[in-house]
Design a protein around this motif. Structure first.
Motif, PDB file in Angstrom:
ATOM      1  N   PHE A 173       1.072  -0.923   0.175  1.00 56.13           N
ATOM      2  CA  PHE A 173      -0.022   0.635   0.097  1.00 56.13           C
ATOM      3  C   PHE A 173       1.166   1.288   0.238  1.00 56.13           C
ATOM      4  CE2 PHE A 173      -2.272  -3.354   3.457  1.00 56.13           C
ATOM      5  CZ  PHE A 173      -3.358  -3.933   1.815  1.00 56.13           C
ATOM      6  N   SER A 174       0.204   1.981  -0.498  1.00 57.93           N
ATOM      7  CA  SER A 174       0.990   3.811  -0.487  1.00 57.93           C
ATOM      8  C   SER A 174       0.890   4.321   1.097  1.00 57.93           C
ATOM      9  CB  SER A 174       0.342   4.757  -1.619  1.00 57.93           C
ATOM     10  OG  SER A 174       0.224   4.426  -2.716  1.00 57.93           O
ATOM     11  N   VAL A 175       2.043   4.529   1.443  1.00 54.20           N
ATOM     12  CA  VAL A 175       2.850   5.568   2.842  1.00 54.20           C
ATOM     13  C   VAL A 175       2.961   7.020   2.813  1.00 54.20           C
ATOM     14  CG1 VAL A 175       3.612   4.682   4.825  1.00 54.20           C
ATOM     15  CG2 VAL A 175       3.181   3.140   3.424  1.00 54.20           C
ATOM     16  N   LEU A 176       1.707   7.898   3.628  1.00 54.10           N
ATOM     17  CA  LEU A 176       2.375   8.712   3.842  1.00 54.10           C
ATOM     18  C   LEU A 176       3.754   8.528   4.931  1.00 54.10           C
ATOM     19  CD1 LEU A 176       2.819  12.123   3.511  1.00 54.10           C
ATOM     20  CD2 LEU A 176       0.562  12.116   4.507  1.00 54.10           C
ATOM     21  N   LYS A 177       4.582   9.171   4.887  1.00 48.91           N
ATOM     22  CA  LYS A 177       5.102   8.806   6.391  1.00 48.91           C
ATOM     23  C   LYS A 177       5.352  10.339   6.608  1.00 48.91           C
ATOM     24  CE  LYS A 177       9.682   7.931   8.273  1.00 48.91           C
ATOM     25  NZ  LYS A 177       9.070   9.031   8.684  1.00 48.91           N
ATOM     26  N   ILE A 178       5.026  10.830   7.778  1.00 52.74           N
ATOM     27  CA  ILE A 178       4.292  12.125   8.499  1.00 52.74           C
ATOM     28  C   ILE A 178       6.352  12.010  10.242  1.00 52.74           C
ATOM     29  CG2 ILE A 178       3.424  13.782  10.252  1.00 52.74           C
ATOM     30  CD1 ILE A 178       2.064  13.134   7.912  1.00 52.74           C
ATOM     31  N   GLY A 179       7.359  12.436   9.597  1.00 56.46           N
ATOM     32  CA  GLY A 179       8.282  13.005   9.975  1.00 56.46           C
ATOM     33  C   GLY A 179       8.009  13.963  11.480  1.00 56.46           C
ATOM     34  N   MET A 180       7.075  14.784  10.155  1.00 62.43           N
ATOM     35  CA  MET A 180       7.124  16.445  10.983  1.00 62.43           C
ATOM     36  C   MET A 180       5.220  16.139  11.257  1.00 62.43           C
ATOM     37  SD  MET A 180       7.685  19.967   9.726  1.00 62.43           S
ATOM     38  CE  MET A 180       7.376  21.502  11.023  1.00 62.43           C
ATOM     39  N   VAL A 181       4.985  15.674  12.902  1.00 62.48           N
ATOM     40  CA  VAL A 181       3.268  15.700  13.458  1.00 62.48           C
ATOM     41  C   VAL A 181       2.650  16.823  13.486  1.00 62.48           C
ATOM     42  CG1 VAL A 181       3.615  15.623  15.247  1.00 62.48           C
ATOM     43  CG2 VAL A 181       2.297  14.013  13.942  1.00 62.48           C
ATOM     44  N   TRP A 182       3.625  17.745  13.857  1.00 64.15           N
ATOM     45  CA  TRP A 182       2.719  19.667  13.592  1.00 64.15           C
ATOM     46  C   TRP A 182       4.172  20.157  13.073  1.00 64.15           C
ATOM     47  CZ3 TRP A 182      -2.349  19.688  14.014  1.00 64.15           C
ATOM     48  CH2 TRP A 182      -2.282  21.056  14.525  1.00 64.15           C
ATOM     49  N   PRO A 183       3.391  21.050  12.431  1.00 66.00           N
ATOM     50  CA  PRO A 183       1.353  21.435  12.022  1.00 66.00           C
ATOM     51  C   PRO A 183       1.478  20.598  10.912  1.00 66.00           C
ATOM     52  CG  PRO A 183       2.929  23.280  10.938  1.00 66.00           C
ATOM     53  CD  PRO A 183       4.361  22.697  12.185  1.00 66.00           C
ATOM     54  N   LEU A 184       0.582  19.736  10.277  1.00 61.99           N
ATOM     55  CA  LEU A 184       0.847  19.040   9.750  1.00 61.99           C
ATOM     56  C   LEU A 184       0.699  19.310   8.324  1.00 61.99           C
ATOM     57  CD1 LEU A 184      -1.133  16.476  11.588  1.00 61.99           C
ATOM     58  CD2 LEU A 184       0.922  15.491  10.425  1.00 61.99           C
ATOM     59  N   PRO A 185       0.807  18.983   7.447  1.00 59.44           N
ATOM     60  CA  PRO A 185       1.190  19.130   5.616  1.00 59.44           C
ATOM     61  C   PRO A 185      -0.264  18.301   4.619  1.00 59.44           C
ATOM     62  CG  PRO A 185       1.713  17.134   5.849  1.00 59.44           C
ATOM     63  CD  PRO A 185       1.471  17.371   7.029  1.00 59.44           C
ATOM     64  N   ASP A 186      -1.215  19.410   5.500  1.00 61.80           N
ATOM     65  CA  ASP A 186      -2.938  19.468   4.774  1.00 61.80           C
ATOM     66  C   ASP A 186      -2.725  19.205   2.874  1.00 61.80           C
ATOM     67  OD1 ASP A 186      -3.222  20.865   6.350  1.00 61.80           O
ATOM     68  OD2 ASP A 186      -4.924  22.794   6.519  1.00 61.80           O
ATOM     69  N   GLU A 187      -2.142  19.742   2.120  1.00 62.37           N
ATOM     70  CA  GLU A 187      -2.484  19.637   0.310  1.00 62.37           C
ATOM     71  C   GLU A 187      -2.060  18.441   0.696  1.00 62.37           C
ATOM     72  OE1 GLU A 187      -4.934  21.568  -1.317  1.00 62.37           O
ATOM     73  OE2 GLU A 187      -4.142  22.941   0.850  1.00 62.37           O
ATOM     74  N   LYS A 188      -0.841  18.223   1.359  1.00 62.34           N
ATOM     75  CA  LYS A 188      -0.331  16.631   1.058  1.00 62.34           C
ATOM     76  C   LYS A 188      -1.131  15.331   0.920  1.00 62.34           C
ATOM     77  CE  LYS A 188       4.498  16.300   1.702  1.00 62.34           C
ATOM     78  NZ  LYS A 188       6.069  16.662   1.868  1.00 62.34           N
ATOM     79  N   ILE A 189      -2.059  15.597   2.848  1.00 61.86           N
ATOM     80  CA  ILE A 189      -2.780  14.901   3.210  1.00 61.86           C
ATOM     81  C   ILE A 189      -3.564  14.862   2.696  1.00 61.86           C
ATOM     82  CG2 ILE A 189      -4.511  14.498   5.188  1.00 61.86           C
ATOM     83  CD1 ILE A 189      -2.240  15.477   6.687  1.00 61.86           C
ATOM     84  N   LYS A 190      -4.545  15.435   1.954  1.00 61.28           N
ATOM     85  CA  LYS A 190      -5.484  15.723   1.244  1.00 61.28           C
ATOM     86  C   LYS A 190      -5.071  15.040  -0.955  1.00 61.28           C
ATOM     87  CE  LYS A 190      -7.537  20.560   2.295  1.00 61.28           C
ATOM     88  NZ  LYS A 190      -7.511  21.603   1.848  1.00 61.28           N
ATOM     89  N   ALA A 191      -3.898  15.432  -1.166  1.00 62.68           N
ATOM     90  CA  ALA A 191      -3.701  14.929  -2.518  1.00 62.68           C
ATOM     91  C   ALA A 191      -3.606  13.498  -1.980  1.00 62.68           C
ATOM     92  CB  ALA A 191      -2.075  15.778  -3.019  1.00 62.68           C
ATOM     93  N   PHE A 192      -2.846  13.207  -1.840  1.00 63.15           N
ATOM     94  CA  PHE A 192      -2.411  11.628  -0.517  1.00 63.15           C
ATOM     95  C   PHE A 192      -3.834  10.687  -0.525  1.00 63.15           C
ATOM     96  CE2 PHE A 192      -1.859   8.100   2.147  1.00 63.15           C
ATOM     97  CZ  PHE A 192      -1.156   7.235   1.645  1.00 63.15           C
TER      98      PHE A 192
END
Lengths: 191, 588
Positions: free
Chosen positions: B250-269
């Motif tokens: 599966f595709s994974v969005l690996k979060i290394g910076m957990v705050w602030p979170l990247p809205d656009e990156k999350i939405k695109a994912f």
């Protein structure tokens, strides 16, 4: 190569930290990706402790899950029994035959299960049990049980030469205890 | 060659390579080794502070003076340091400042399971989350860059499995020392309302700029999978569990910076996958964030909010596989942690149990005094709570039940007393409850693995340092009754307890004997049982010593554990215990 999993289980204070340190160094030198995971703090005070050692081409999880261990190396029979379901169905148990009563048994609230080693063997899982305390004593100190167990485990790693184990022990053990530890390792390996 | 390094040691290496100059921390599992390892680098000044608030303010002071600084703590330690945290967010920093907080999902060595990510959001601070030792090293270095670029302290969040797991690390060199000369700036650093009002918009603007950074940073990265049926957002050790269970399926969005979170990156994912799943330990932090972005997302409907996750749990829910081994059909006695043989706390807790005392406890090895057969602790909350709570307990009884309760005591260790017990004691002295506080002085911070503290006379490197005298301190606060007992001496413990509980004023009993595991402590030869004399009465079993057991209806001493403390001897009316002092183990 698929990742191999070794669990070291015992009672806090029995020497699993040194055993995992030697294994970690050995496997790193062999060129594997390695992860070693242990828990510090409260559970170390005479409680049930577990260390995970994983190696292969690429290791992700630092912990080993149920049904995944290739080896369970145990300092104590009750602890071998406690972690049994972590062993693969074709995995190997290497255990000392020592029995240490946990506090609920010492206080009389519970009893230490009878014939526990036989019950483990009756599951059909592969069990290699030996009196490591006696062998450690023979090497010079009962505290060297960890190296006896490691010696016994080494016996199952045909691809890793004896010299590599020796080098790892020399790297991890302080000089003044080296002789004792090497002797304990050999006694376990050749038992 | 790459070397095997514990996450905490790699974090310390990151501090070293980043040119950190001042590190101040209070020990707390699983964060302790970061500062212990950092102390091995002579280039970094390291210290144990009395508590996390002091540590954070010390690190802030060092940053203000122009040197990269650090403070580390466990999750509950951040509660103690929350006061400076929220306002350092307003002032910002001078030289880079990094705060590490280590969570303990599964509560291997903690009193709660709180999720520290909430602090990053609440204090409006950036938080990084490494997923192995190599990342721990790199993220600590990155944290200093972010800190200085955005004028903010940066939190690096560890967890037990990252902190205490070893994995391979490539190390680098230390950067040249960074010095940012201090410049007076009242508007930035004096947080009175008129100035703080002007700093709040600066914080909001910084958060906005950090969000843009988070969108574009490789700290948050997508790893394409072989199919897009599921997309997983994850971080920290959960990332490793996901890769272990699902590999590159599966595709994974690996979060290394957990705050602030990247809205656009999350939405695109989310758009690129059919089903969006968040795999995170403890609270539904990222999941809720996704829901606020109006995304259809799964998380805690699949995975528990309590305890640790594991590869099997993920495989079960996402791949419908079930891994398990063979289990014995047998009730196995548990093996809880116990006070060590020769532990100086044992004699005192035996006395408290025998007198049926109500014992308000605290955080440390002595929490184990709650375990049977001692069963002597009634309450454990947080660092220092014993001393504050006994005052409230007694005030409630003295004022509404008419007289002093002659059974209640507070117990607190030397290090915990220095951490947060002194202020509670000041309240007793000031508001005059007739409380009995027992300081269990074992001359070390025990549970976290022997760290020095302000009462031991040594610093983090083991060199001589200032030493606070507990008796003088208590007397200076106004306590007239301050006495010292040896907890190995049951008669002495009993006399002190009886007299102080009867006294018509507050008092402090210092139960003093060094931890039995300290290397400098000389032990007596192990004891043995004269089988002919033992009547099998089990009086000695009441102290819960792991070296004692009953074999064939007689007491038995495990001579590999016994250190000859002699507490059991004082309980035996038959004189069945004898020393093995003629053996070669004498004086060991």
């Amino acid at each position: 190569m698929t990742t191999k999993n070794i669990m070291i289980v015992g009672v806090g204070g029995q020497g699993s930290v040194l055993a995992s340190k030697i294994l970690g160094h050995l496997l790193t030198v062999q060129g594997f990706d390695v992860k070693v995971s242990e828990v510090h703090g409260m559970s170390q005070r005479g409680g049930s402790v577990v260390t995970y050692v994983r190696y292969g081409d690429k290791v992700f999880s630092p912990v080993i899950d149920k049904g995944q261990a290739d080896f369970i190396v145990s300092f104590e029979i009750l602890e071998a029994a406690r972690w049994l379901e972590y062993l693969k169905l074709d995995g190997q148990i290497v255990t000392s035959t020592q029995q240490l009563d946990p506090m609920p048994v010492l206080t009389g609230a519970m009893t230490y299960p009878e014939n526990l080693l036989e019950k483990i063997k009756a599951t059909g899982l592969k069990v290699d049990a030996l009196d490591c305390v006696e062998l450690a004593e023979k090497a010079g100190n009962t505290k060297a049980v960890n190296l006896v167990l490691l010696g016994r485990l080494s016996h199952y790693f045909e691809e890793i030469k004896s010299e590599a184990w020796q080098e790892a022990i020399e790297f991890c053990v302080p000089k003044k205890f080296l002789e004792l530890n090497k002797k304990a390792f050999e006694l376990g390996r050749n038992a | 060659m790459k070397r095997l390094m514990q996450g905490n040691a790699a974090a310390a290496r990151g501090l070293y390579e980043a040119g950190c100059c001042v590190a101040s921390s209070y020990p707390g599992t699983p964060s302790t080794e970061i500062t212990e390892e950092a102390a091995k680098y002579n280039e970094i000044y390291c210290e144990w502070a009395p508590n996390e608030k002091v540590a954070m303010e010390t690190a802030f002071g060092a940053s203000l003076a122009g040197r990269r600084s650090f403070c580390g703590m466990k999750h509950v330690g951040l509660n103690v340091a929350a006061d400076p945290l929220f306002t350092i967010s307003y002032t910002g920093i001078n030289a880079g400042m990094v705060i590490c907080v280590a969570d303990d999902a599964g509560m291997h060595s903690s009193q709660n399971e709180q999720d520290s990510r909430h602090y990053a959001r609440a204090a409006k601070l950036p938080m990084l989350e490494p997923s192995d030792s190599q990342e721990a090293l790199e993220f600590f270095k990155r944290a200093y860059e972010i800190s200085e670029e955005f004028d903010t302290p940066v939190i690096v969040k560890m967890c037990t499995r990252i902190a205490h797991s070893q994995s391979l690390v490539e190390i680098g060199e230390r950067v040249d020392d960074i010095e940012v000369p201090y410049e007076k700036n009242i508007a930035k650093y004096v947080m009175m309302p008129g100035n703080a009002i002007k700093r709040h918009p600066v914080v909001e603007d910084r958060l906005h700029r950090l969000k843009i950074f988070s969108e574009h940073s490789d700290l948050n990265r997508v790893e394409e999978g072989r199919d897009n049926s599921i997309g997983i957002i994850t971080s920290s050790t959960c990332y490793q569990y996901v890769k272990e269970a699902c590999e590159d399926l599966f595709s994974v969005l690996k979060i290394g910076m957990v705050w602030p979170l990247p809205d656009e990156k999350i939405k695109a994912f989310a758009k690129s996958v059919k089903r969006l799943v968040v795999v995170e330990e403890l609270d539904n932090f990222i999941e809720q964030y996704c829901k606020a972005l109006n995304l259809k997302v799964e998380g805690k409907n699949l995975f528990p909010i309590e305890g640790e996750l594991s590869p099997n749990i993920i495989a079960e829910k996402l791949l419908n596989t079930n891994n398990s081994g063979k289990k014995l059909n047998e009730t196995l006695p548990p093996r809880p942690p116990v006070m060590c043989a020769g532990c100086p706390h044992r004699g005192l807790f035996y006395t408290l149990n025998k007198n049926k005392c109500t014992v308000l406890g605290d955080i440390g090895c002595y929490t184990l005094g709650a375990v049977a057969p001692l069963s002597a602790v009634d309450m454990t909350l947080c660092m220092g709570a014993s001393v504050s709570a006994i005052h409230g307990f007694n005030k409630a009884l003295e004022n509404y039940n008419g007289e002093k309760n002659k059974k209640v005591v507070a117990v607190i260790g030397d290090s915990t007393f220095m951490h947060s017990g002194m202020t509670g004691l000041a309240n007793i002295a000031y508001n005059q409850s007739k409380s009995v506080v027992i300081i269990l002085d074992n001359s070390i911070t025990g549970m976290t693995g022997h760290q020095q503290n302000p009462t031991t006379g040594y610093n983090i490197k083991g060199d001589p340092a200032g030493k606070i005298d507990l008796e003088s301190l208590c007397r200076a606060m106004g306590f007239n009754r301050v006495r010292v007992v040896d907890p190995y001496n049951l008669k002495e413990c009993q006399e002190a307890l009886t007299e102080e509980l009867e006294a018509n004023e507050a008092s402090v009993i210092i139960s003093r004997r060094p931890c039995a595991l300290l290397k400098y402590v000389k032990h007596n030869a192990p004891l043995k049982v004269k089988v002919s004399k033992c009547i099998g009465c089990k009086a000695c079993m009441k102290i819960g010593c792991p070296a004692l057991s009953i074999k064939d209806k007689k007491a038995h001493v495990d001579n590999t554990l016994c250190v000859g403390c002699g507490v059991c001897v004082q309980l035996c009316k038959s004189g069945a215990f004898a020393s093995t002092s003629t053996s070669s183990k004498e004086g060991k």
